[in-house]
Design an enzyme around this catalytic site. Sequence first.
Site, PDB file in Angstrom:
ATOM      1  CD  GLU A  93       2.200  -1.674 -26.531  1.00  0.00           C
ATOM      2  OE1 GLU A  93       2.665  -0.793 -27.007  1.00  0.00           O
ATOM      3  OE2 GLU A  93       1.619  -2.716 -26.977  1.00  0.00           O
ATOM      4  CB  CYS A 106      -6.320  -3.756 -20.985  1.00  0.00           C
ATOM      5  SG  CYS A 106      -5.890  -5.510 -21.841  1.00  0.00           S
ATOM      6  CB  CYS A 113       2.582 -14.026 -25.303  1.00  0.00           C
ATOM      7  SG  CYS A 113       1.334 -15.338 -25.265  1.00  0.00           S
ATOM      8  CB  CYS A 117      -2.998 -16.923 -30.522  1.00  0.00           C
ATOM      9  SG  CYS A 117      -3.147 -17.962 -29.051  1.00  0.00           S
ATOM     10  CB  CYS A 120      -2.142 -12.989 -31.133  1.00  0.00           C
ATOM     11  SG  CYS A 120      -1.918 -11.707 -29.728  1.00  0.00           S
ATOM     12  CB  CYS A 345      -8.297  -7.564 -28.537  1.00  0.00           C
ATOM     13  SG  CYS A 345      -9.163  -7.262 -27.221  1.00  0.00           S
TER      14      CYS A 345
END
Length: 368
Positions: A93, A106, A113, A117, A120, A345
């Site tokens: 994305e 962005c 990933c 975290c 997230c 975010c």
Amino acid sequence: MAASRGELLGLTADELGALMVDWGEKPYHGRQLYGALYRRRQLDTGSMTDLSKSLRQKLASCTIGLPRLIRRQRACDGTDKYLLELTDGEKIECVLIPERKRNTLCISTQAGCPLDCRFCLTAMLGFRRNLNPAEILGQILYVLGDKNLPIGSVGDGSRPALTNLVLMGMGEPLLNLENVLKSLIILADPGGLALSPRRITLSTVGLVPQLRKLAQAPVVPNLAISLSATTDEVRDRLMPINRRYPIDSILQACADYPLKRNQRVTFEYVLMDGVNDSDDDARRLVKLLAHLRSKVNLLPLNPGNANGFRPSSPRRVNRFREILTGKGLPAYLRRPRGMDIYAACGQLHLAAAHSSRTTRTSRLDTNS
Ligand code: SAH
């Protein structure tokens, strides 16, 4: 069909020149091709009429692999989120964020990933793979084409332009350093996409050896560190990578990062109720950053993951910010953008991008 002669996107001008020589052509055609791709953004080799017909025929069997649009969503605040598919079916994305005087894109650097975290949403995808330079740049070219936007700077006149780029989408850019550095060269090259490094920001959890390499790279972007805690104890819990590179080691690498005039390292701090948002945290943050040219971006936690963290109250956020600014540390409250479409975010998660009433399959059907 003849086998493809390969992907043209993501090659530097010199590499395209070498390719021309391999084909028995003059090397300067590499620069011409590079200009066509990035300055004029002609993504169809047939339209590159400044090249000879025989060269165009050879180029016709190359690929210019832009990602394929699966879905574009528009948030109430004008933010557009693109769900894109790569040639092997992986999905990523990117998000275009319009502001009064600028437009920020962005982009993602990995599919999924590997860092875990806890707050997230992308982390929940796990790691799929690194993006290559063609795929990193392909996101930018796709969105520029979709919006018919030039690349430019603020005050370029009335026509909107893409003014800023952040490597802050899916993935950890410093875990894909080689491909990211190559993309940065093409991005910042005046003969390429010509976006000033001052308008490019790389956001990272802070991988110390890679940070040191980035500091020596040919193109050095603005640096944003996702800090989100003021003690190793809390950061270990929120961002397990902290056990490998604790806070002090990151701050040391930041102190050695080359900064131009008026440039600062940005520290991103996601505020979570009762976790990292106390007055003591704010004071510790001031102390930690005292000797760095830095500023802090405070992000209220965006909802989305199941780990039970809650955003800090607006009162707490303001108080936290006041402590920082009161001690002379510039601190900004980042308004979440595109929250209603899970574009903010830490919310990039492909199919988890809930528009709750539709199933994923039906969205794919209607938008491809
Ligand atoms: N891996 C890189 C870039 C991707 S994360 C990095 O960590 O910087 C981009 C930003 O989103 C980071 O600053 C991260 O702290 C923030 N973020 C992640 N989850 C979030 C959430 N739920 N709410 C608000 N911000 C979040």
